[in-house]
Scaffold this active site. Structure first.
Site, PDB file in Angstrom:
ATOM      1  N   HIS A  57       0.847  -1.194   0.000  1.00  0.00           N
ATOM      2  CA  HIS A  57       0.000   0.000   0.000  1.00  0.00           C
ATOM      3  C   HIS A  57       0.885   1.248   0.000  1.00  0.00           C
ATOM      4  CE1 HIS A  57      -2.336   3.049   2.520  1.00  0.00           C
ATOM      5  NE2 HIS A  57      -3.001   2.990   1.378  1.00  0.00           N
ATOM      6  N   HIS A 132       2.499  11.186  -1.244  1.00  0.00           N
ATOM      7  CA  HIS A 132       1.583  10.784  -0.162  1.00  0.00           C
ATOM      8  C   HIS A 132       1.744  11.807   0.962  1.00  0.00           C
ATOM      9  CE1 HIS A 132       0.064   7.839   3.080  1.00  0.00           C
ATOM     10  NE2 HIS A 132      -0.957   8.301   2.391  1.00  0.00           N
TER      11      HIS A 132
END
Length: 341
Positions: A57, A132
């Site tokens: 992930h 991110h």
């Protein structure tokens, strides 16, 4: 007989990728670099959508740049706060979801990569970065690292899932797709029937890379697969119990044909989770203590048309995640053996 095959496969894929001075194996050092090549011949004709495949992930977030501005995936309030260096240090603790580089993840057996990308405000060179919360490495550098591994391991197949795009216009998309094409060339697998994608057919065509592109732009290139072909339901919870219930429910609703399927075995922090564990970060606050329970769920699963396919995790090196997922494929060998009896 199955036990013998399993032992032989472990010998082939359970080598150490990097020497450890203590002489012991850690989960990040067990090498599954050629696990697909080592699968039983019975599985070479099984669609990849029916195999158990380990994934990560936010795969690229092993490094983020504290010196860069907050990314366009953040709210205006966070962007303002991120002008303070201490805030960005805390952001990093919650933005990083992996310890291993792309190469290290590949050697550990990871074959699915969850990718989020963005242009950088103020840049004029059309460069695209992983993102991110904070900016990561350049996408081109990551692609080259992956391609180098694939060249050395010609029977390994990977899934690159570009599922979030930020601050990107058509020019940025064209630049990114051309970079993908330049990096992988003939290794790219054209979009086709999911059921026709097996190890055997890919090996025959010398294809190693499936690119999923969650943007209408995919229609312009034959090697870009539409995002709908790889659904990845998201539980959005901090509770292991609720996560497992969600994973079970979405697996039971999985389409038996026409798509791959990603089980996101991850917990997602809420605002109050971050507030309570501000200094500890994602790994220490949420992942470390819950990952063993999530792995226990993985061990109970079975691949197949209505079973698990791709399973993703944060910090894939903290437990023996990749090997656990890979070994689920032995259950398909058992089914084959029983069918012959």
């Amino acid at each position: 007989m199955l036990a013998v095959r399993k032992a032989r496969r472990k010998l082939r894929m359970g080598t150490i990728c990097s020497p450890n001075p203590s002489g012991t194996k850690t989960s990040s050092e067990v090498c599954n670099a050629d696990w697909m090549a080592s699968l039983s011949p019975h599985l070479h004709n099984v669609p990849l959508s029916n195999l158990a495949i380990p994934g990560s992930h936010d795969s690229f977030s092993y490094w983020v740049d504290e010196k860069s501005p907050a990314g366009p995936d953040q709210t205006p309030a966070i962007k303002r706060l991120a002008r303070i260096s201490l805030v960005k240090k805390l952001m990093k603790k919650w933005s990083v979801t992996q310890n291993l580089t792309f190469r290290e993840q590949l050697e550990a057996g990871i074959r699915y990569f969850d990718l989020r990308v963005s242009s950088k405000p103020g840049d004029t060179d059309q460069e695209i970065y992983f993102i991110h919360g904070l900016f990561g490495i350049k996408v081109w550098d990551g692609l080259m690292e992956i391609d180098s591994f694939l060249t050395q391991h010609p029977q390994e197949i990977i899934f690159l899932d570009f599922n979030h795009f930020y601050a990107m216009d058509e020019t940025h998309h064209r630049c990114l797709v051309l970079r993908i094409q330049e990096a992988f060339g003939n290794k790219l697998c054209p979009a086709c029937s999911v059921e026709s994608v097996t190890l055997k057919t890919l090996w025959e065509k010398k294809c190693q890379v499936l690119i999923f592109y969650h943007c209408p732009f995919y229609k312009q290139y034959p090697f870009l697969w539409p995002g709908k072909k790889i659904p990845a339901p998201w539980a959005n919870t901090t509770s292991v119990r609720k996560l497992i219930l969600f994973l079970e429910t979405t697996l039971s609703e999985r389409a038996p044909h026409g798509t791959f399927h990603v089980s996101q075995a991850i917990l997602t922090p809420r605002v109050k989770t971050i507030a309570r564990g501000l200094v500890g970060g994602l790994k220490n606050t949420l992942v470390h203590r819950n990952l063993p329970a999530i792995l226990d769920w993985v061990k109970t699963q079975k691949p197949g048309a209505m079973g698990v396919n791709i399973i993703t995790s944060d910090f894939v090196d903290l437990v023996d995640f990749a090997t656990t997922v890979i070994e689920l494929n032995d259950l398909l060998q058992e089914d084959t053996a029983l069918a012959k009896c």
